[in-house]
Design a protein around this motif. Structure first.
Motif, mmCIF file in Angstrom:
data_model
loop_
_atom_site.group_PDB
_atom_site.id
_atom_site.type_symbol
_atom_site.label_atom_id
_atom_site.label_comp_id
_atom_site.label_asym_id
_atom_site.label_seq_id
_atom_site.Cartn_x
_atom_site.Cartn_y
_atom_site.Cartn_z
ATOM 1 N N ARG A 41 -30.614 -11.740 41.263
ATOM 2 C CA ARG A 41 -31.688 -10.840 41.089
ATOM 3 C C ARG A 41 -31.616 -9.864 39.980
ATOM 4 N N ALA A 42 -30.510 -9.517 39.636
ATOM 5 C CA ALA A 42 -30.340 -8.670 38.142
ATOM 6 C C ALA A 42 -30.627 -9.369 36.922
ATOM 7 N N LEU A 43 -30.436 -10.777 37.193
ATOM 8 C CA LEU A 43 -30.681 -11.843 36.032
ATOM 9 C C LEU A 43 -32.013 -12.159 36.010
ATOM 10 N N GLY A 44 -32.842 -11.994 37.163
ATOM 11 C CA GLY A 44 -34.177 -12.574 36.978
ATOM 12 C C GLY A 44 -34.114 -14.094 37.579
ATOM 13 N N ASP A 45 -33.184 -14.867 38.090
ATOM 14 C CA ASP A 45 -32.773 -16.133 38.292
ATOM 15 C C ASP A 45 -33.594 -16.207 39.525
ATOM 16 N N SER A 46 -34.411 -17.369 39.589
ATOM 17 C CA SER A 46 -35.352 -17.883 40.855
ATOM 18 C C SER A 46 -34.656 -17.986 42.071
ATOM 19 N N ARG A 47 -33.157 -18.495 41.928
ATOM 20 C CA ARG A 47 -32.071 -18.728 42.959
ATOM 21 C C ARG A 47 -32.012 -17.489 43.633
ATOM 22 N N ALA A 48 -32.425 -16.056 43.556
ATOM 23 C CA ALA A 48 -32.135 -15.036 44.089
ATOM 24 C C ALA A 48 -32.708 -15.121 45.562
ATOM 25 N N GLU A 49 -33.838 -15.518 45.642
ATOM 26 C CA GLU A 49 -34.297 -15.875 47.135
ATOM 27 C C GLU A 49 -33.750 -16.653 48.240
ATOM 28 N N HIS A 69 -19.205 -5.834 37.933
ATOM 29 C CA HIS A 69 -19.806 -6.049 36.524
ATOM 30 C C HIS A 69 -21.521 -5.817 36.728
ATOM 31 N N LEU A 70 -21.924 -5.902 38.010
ATOM 32 C CA LEU A 70 -23.261 -5.201 38.255
ATOM 33 C C LEU A 70 -23.026 -3.663 37.970
ATOM 34 N N ALA A 71 -21.946 -3.164 38.363
ATOM 35 C CA ALA A 71 -21.941 -1.465 38.467
ATOM 36 C C ALA A 71 -21.776 -1.207 36.862
ATOM 37 N N GLN A 72 -21.241 -2.310 36.053
ATOM 38 C CA GLN A 72 -21.222 -2.044 34.630
ATOM 39 C C GLN A 72 -22.251 -2.359 33.593
ATOM 40 N N GLU A 73 -23.482 -3.225 34.367
ATOM 41 C CA GLU A 73 -24.513 -3.793 33.731
ATOM 42 C C GLU A 73 -23.926 -4.788 32.667
ATOM 43 N N ASP A 74 -23.003 -5.696 32.950
ATOM 44 C CA ASP A 74 -22.550 -6.559 31.892
ATOM 45 C C ASP A 74 -23.057 -7.880 32.206
ATOM 46 N N GLU A 75 -24.042 -8.089 31.528
ATOM 47 C CA GLU A 75 -24.840 -9.281 31.850
ATOM 48 C C GLU A 75 -24.520 -10.784 31.653
ATOM 49 N N GLU A 76 -23.444 -10.714 30.449
ATOM 50 C CA GLU A 76 -22.681 -11.981 30.471
ATOM 51 C C GLU A 76 -21.554 -12.456 31.424
ATOM 52 N N GLU A 77 -21.163 -11.265 31.653
ATOM 53 C CA GLU A 77 -20.009 -11.640 33.129
ATOM 54 C C GLU A 77 -20.892 -11.977 34.228
ATOM 55 N N ILE A 78 -22.040 -11.327 34.567
ATOM 56 C CA ILE A 78 -22.845 -11.397 35.786
ATOM 57 C C ILE A 78 -23.095 -12.952 35.586
ATOM 58 N N THR A 79 -23.701 -13.248 34.492
ATOM 59 C CA THR A 79 -24.064 -14.907 34.441
ATOM 60 C C THR A 79 -22.911 -15.632 34.873
ATOM 61 N N LEU A 80 -21.767 -15.318 34.283
ATOM 62 C CA LEU A 80 -20.543 -16.449 34.272
ATOM 63 C C LEU A 80 -20.191 -16.472 35.852
ATOM 64 N N TYR A 81 -19.934 -15.296 36.507
ATOM 65 C CA TYR A 81 -19.556 -14.927 37.761
ATOM 66 C C TYR A 81 -20.616 -15.823 38.956
ATOM 67 N N PRO A 127 -18.518 -15.387 54.213
ATOM 68 C CA PRO A 127 -19.701 -15.644 53.678
ATOM 69 C C PRO A 127 -20.976 -14.935 53.361
ATOM 70 N N ILE A 128 -21.345 -14.025 54.382
ATOM 71 C CA ILE A 128 -22.421 -13.005 54.259
ATOM 72 C C ILE A 128 -22.278 -12.342 52.950
ATOM 73 N N LYS A 129 -21.062 -11.727 52.688
ATOM 74 C CA LYS A 129 -20.699 -10.823 51.495
ATOM 75 C C LYS A 129 -20.946 -11.588 50.323
ATOM 76 N N ALA A 130 -20.265 -13.067 50.522
ATOM 77 C CA ALA A 130 -20.366 -13.784 49.153
ATOM 78 C C ALA A 130 -21.894 -14.237 48.707
ATOM 79 N N TRP A 131 -22.715 -14.554 49.921
ATOM 80 C CA TRP A 131 -24.128 -14.783 49.300
ATOM 81 C C TRP A 131 -24.882 -13.537 48.982
ATOM 82 N N TRP A 132 -24.407 -12.399 49.534
ATOM 83 C CA TRP A 132 -25.246 -11.109 49.338
ATOM 84 C C TRP A 132 -24.797 -10.848 47.720
ATOM 85 N N ALA A 133 -23.593 -11.151 47.406
ATOM 86 C CA ALA A 133 -23.191 -10.765 45.907
ATOM 87 C C ALA A 133 -24.060 -11.643 45.145
#
Length: 283
Positions: free
Chosen positions: A230-238, A186-198, A218-224
């Motif tokens: 980051r795409a959503l501008g959510d402060s939890r990205a850091e 969904h990042l590749a498709q820029e689907d913000e609603e689905e990105i937020t949900l997942y 876990p590294i791949k999961a945390w990276w995703a």
């Protein structure tokens, strides 16, 4: 237990002891220790019977840690010795799991056509067996391969169906792997609603303390999770990036072979990208 084995030697029990440690170290991301324990089991058991499950486990340890060619060798040895183990006959549960791991190897190795071949074989067997979790695992692998082939609609269908099965069966570790792939899709498709949900779902799972890390990666999961926030501008990205990087550094510290350390850092695309992001945002 080991002290008792020294007093009362038993090859079968000692091999089982080392096999359990291989699984434990694998779950902890202690790659060198996991491989060493698996190889101790192989050395103990080879003279009596070929320990096919340990060959399979070793292959999984290796592909998850970036040693793709060697992982392929171990997984191929499983196929060449199935006559010794009824559990690995075509159509049996462990044979289907083996097909899924071969598919996952080729996904990690960026060879999607091969991955698709093995995942679709596994899917057919899982459907015949009526094994819902196996079917979900096969569909997750199929969807990941389809995504690499840019078959977006097919990938979305496969991954969404896999996620639904995992949630129905309460298999949170496999659910996490499906969410990882769905976020990439969904990042590749820029689907913000689905990105937020997942992103919310994977965040909850990663903080639950209930995941089997031999499957989650876990590294791949945390990276995703980081990419989604980051795409959503959510402060939890850091925070997600920091946990991904710290987990990477911890696992890397448990690899004692220099070539393997390089493979772990460079051969896994998520790890390569993580290191770039960490240098940019965490320094």
């Amino acid at each position: 237990a080991y002290e008792l084995l020294q007093c009362f030697p038993d090859v079968n029990l000692e091999s089982t002891y080392h096999a359990y440690y291989a699984d434990l170290y694998h779950a902890q991301g202690q790659w060198s220790a996991a491989l060493a324990s698996a190889q101790k089991t192989l050395a103990l058991m080879t003279e009596q019977r070929m320990p096919i499950y340990i060959l399979h486990t070793t292959g999984k340890i290796l592909w998850q840690s970036g040693r793709y060619s060697l992982a392929k060798e171990y997984l191929e040895r499983v196929d060449s010795t199935t006559h010794n183990d009824l559990h690995y006959y075509p159509g049996k549960y462990w044979h289907t799991v083996w097909l899924i791991d071969f598919s996952n190897l080729y996904i990690a190795w960026q060879q999607p056509q091969q991955a698709l071949f093995y995942s679709q074989q596994a899917k057919r067997y899982a459907q015949k067996q009526g094994q819902k979790v196996l079917l979900g695992r096969a569909q997750k692998a199929e969807g990941a391969a389809q995504m690499q082939l840019e078959q977006w609609d097919e990938a979305k269908e496969s991954l969404t169906e896999a996620l639904t099965l995992f949630q129905q069966e309460s298999t949170t570790d496999h659910e996490c792997t499906a969410l990882t792939q769905l976020i990439y899709l969904h990042l590749a498709q820029e689907d913000e609603e689905e990105i937020t949900l997942y992103a919310e779902q994977i965040w909850q799972l990663l903080n639950s303390g209930k995941l089997d890390m031999t499957n989650v990666e876990p590294i791949k999961a945390w990276w995703a999770c980081y990419l989604a926030f980051r795409a959503l501008g959510d402060s939890r990205a850091e925070q997600a990036l920091r946990v991904a990087y710290e987990t990477f550094q911890t696992q890397l510290s448990h690899i004692h072979d220099e070539t393997w350390r390089n493979d772990f850092s460079a051969n896994i695309p998520e790890h390569h990208d993580l290191l770039i992001a960490a240098r940019e945002f965490l320094t």
